[in-house]
Design a protein around this motif. Structure first.
Motif, PDB file in Angstrom:
ATOM      1  N   LEU A  25       8.589   8.571 -15.744  1.00 15.41           N
ATOM      2  CA  LEU A  25       7.320   8.542 -15.002  1.00 15.41           C
ATOM      3  C   LEU A  25       6.862   7.103 -14.743  1.00 15.41           C
ATOM      4  O   LEU A  25       6.371   6.794 -13.658  1.00 15.41           O
ATOM      5  N   ALA A  26       7.051   6.234 -15.723  1.00 18.14           N
ATOM      6  CA  ALA A  26       6.674   4.827 -15.536  1.00 18.14           C
ATOM      7  C   ALA A  26       7.527   4.178 -14.449  1.00 18.14           C
ATOM      8  O   ALA A  26       7.005   3.456 -13.589  1.00 18.14           O
ATOM      9  N   LEU A  27       8.824   4.455 -14.478  1.00 21.99           N
ATOM     10  CA  LEU A  27       9.701   3.908 -13.442  1.00 21.99           C
ATOM     11  C   LEU A  27       9.340   4.469 -12.065  1.00 21.99           C
ATOM     12  O   LEU A  27       9.321   3.740 -11.075  1.00 21.99           O
ATOM     13  N   TYR A  28       9.044   5.767 -12.004  1.00 26.60           N
ATOM     14  CA  TYR A  28       8.644   6.385 -10.737  1.00 26.60           C
ATOM     15  C   TYR A  28       7.393   5.691 -10.193  1.00 26.60           C
ATOM     16  O   TYR A  28       7.340   5.320  -9.007  1.00 26.60           O
ATOM     17  N   ALA A  29       6.391   5.534 -11.047  1.00 26.22           N
ATOM     18  CA  ALA A  29       5.144   4.890 -10.611  1.00 26.22           C
ATOM     19  C   ALA A  29       5.396   3.454 -10.154  1.00 26.22           C
ATOM     20  O   ALA A  29       4.758   2.982  -9.213  1.00 26.22           O
ATOM     21  N   PRO A  33       5.613   2.827  -4.723  1.00 27.99           N
ATOM     22  CA  PRO A  33       4.970   2.061  -3.647  1.00 27.99           C
ATOM     23  C   PRO A  33       5.960   1.325  -2.745  1.00 27.99           C
ATOM     24  O   PRO A  33       5.679   1.088  -1.575  1.00 27.99           O
ATOM     25  N   TRP A  34       7.118   0.952  -3.274  1.00 29.57           N
ATOM     26  CA  TRP A  34       8.075   0.164  -2.508  1.00 29.57           C
ATOM     27  C   TRP A  34       9.124   0.993  -1.785  1.00 29.57           C
ATOM     28  O   TRP A  34       9.549   0.628  -0.697  1.00 29.57           O
ATOM     29  N   ILE A  35       9.559   2.104  -2.407  1.00 25.47           N
ATOM     30  CA  ILE A  35      10.669   2.838  -1.791  1.00 25.47           C
ATOM     31  C   ILE A  35      10.344   4.285  -1.436  1.00 25.47           C
ATOM     32  O   ILE A  35      11.183   4.978  -0.883  1.00 25.47           O
ATOM     33  N   GLY A  36       9.143   4.753  -1.760  1.00 27.93           N
ATOM     34  CA  GLY A  36       8.747   6.108  -1.407  1.00 27.93           C
ATOM     35  C   GLY A  36       9.059   7.115  -2.502  1.00 27.93           C
ATOM     36  O   GLY A  36       9.776   6.820  -3.459  1.00 27.93           O
ATOM     37  N   ASN A  41      11.952   8.892  -7.255  1.00 25.77           N
ATOM     38  CA  ASN A  41      12.317   9.966  -8.180  1.00 25.77           C
ATOM     39  C   ASN A  41      13.793   9.872  -8.545  1.00 25.77           C
ATOM     40  O   ASN A  41      14.162   9.957  -9.721  1.00 25.77           O
ATOM     41  N   ALA A  42      14.639   9.694  -7.553  1.00 25.33           N
ATOM     42  CA  ALA A  42      16.082   9.607  -7.804  1.00 25.33           C
ATOM     43  C   ALA A  42      16.404   8.400  -8.686  1.00 25.33           C
ATOM     44  O   ALA A  42      17.169   8.514  -9.657  1.00 25.33           O
ATOM     45  N   THR A 102      -1.114  11.970  -3.375  1.00 26.21           N
ATOM     46  CA  THR A 102      -1.326  10.729  -4.128  1.00 26.21           C
ATOM     47  C   THR A 102      -0.235  10.568  -5.193  1.00 26.21           C
ATOM     48  O   THR A 102       0.505  11.508  -5.500  1.00 26.21           O
ATOM     49  N   LEU A 103      -0.203   9.386  -5.770  1.00 26.71           N
ATOM     50  CA  LEU A 103       0.715   9.129  -6.874  1.00 26.71           C
ATOM     51  C   LEU A 103       0.443  10.105  -8.018  1.00 26.71           C
ATOM     52  O   LEU A 103       1.378  10.646  -8.618  1.00 26.71           O
TER      53      LEU A 103
END
Length: 136
Positions: A25-29, A33-36, A41-42, A102-103
């Motif tokens: 989740l931290a990596l996703y957040a 913003p930069w890659i969508g 998620n991937a 939203t995020l």
């Protein structure tokens, strides 16, 4: 000591899952913003997959040493692909109905769909990848 091996495994698997979910989740957040949403998620799932397989191999299924490690990690990437389909599909549905999501909504969606993916992952790890250690 718990009598049933699957209960011990589920408890250890849950601990590993909590660590990997928070990391994912931290990596996703961080990435969103930069890659969508979908690429974030991937990326988060792929990065945490290696950590997840290593921790489950050692802690949940009590497998140590180098024997079959590379194969276990390769199979772990296959299992994570299933999780990616589940979580990515849920994000796709969310964004189809709420393009302005939203995020926070993304994180809730990936977390909830992640529970389904986790059940599938445990089953695949226990009955396919680490079946040689089901008794621990």
């Amino acid at each position: 000591m718990l009598r049933y091996p699957v209960v011990r495994q589920l408890i250890r698997f849950t601990g590993v899952g909590i660590i990997c979910t928070v990391t994912s989740l931290a990596l996703y957040a961080l990435f969103r913003p930069w890659i969508g949403p979908q690429p974030a998620n991937a990326a988060a799932l792929i990065i945490t997959s290696l950590m997840n397989t290593a921790l489950n191999r050692r802690l949940t299924f009590k497998i140590s040493g180098n024997r079959k490690r590379a194969r276990d990690h390769l199979n772990g990437l296959i299992v994570i692909a299933v999780a990616l389909v589940i979580t990515g599909g849920s994000l796709g549905v969310l964004h189809a109905f709420r393009p302005e999501a939203t995020l926070e909504e993304d994180l809730w969606t990936t977390t909830l769909s992640g529970f389904v993916a986790t059940a599938v992952r445990f089953t695949m790890l226990r009955h396919w990848i680490f079946r040689r250690a089901r008794h621990v």
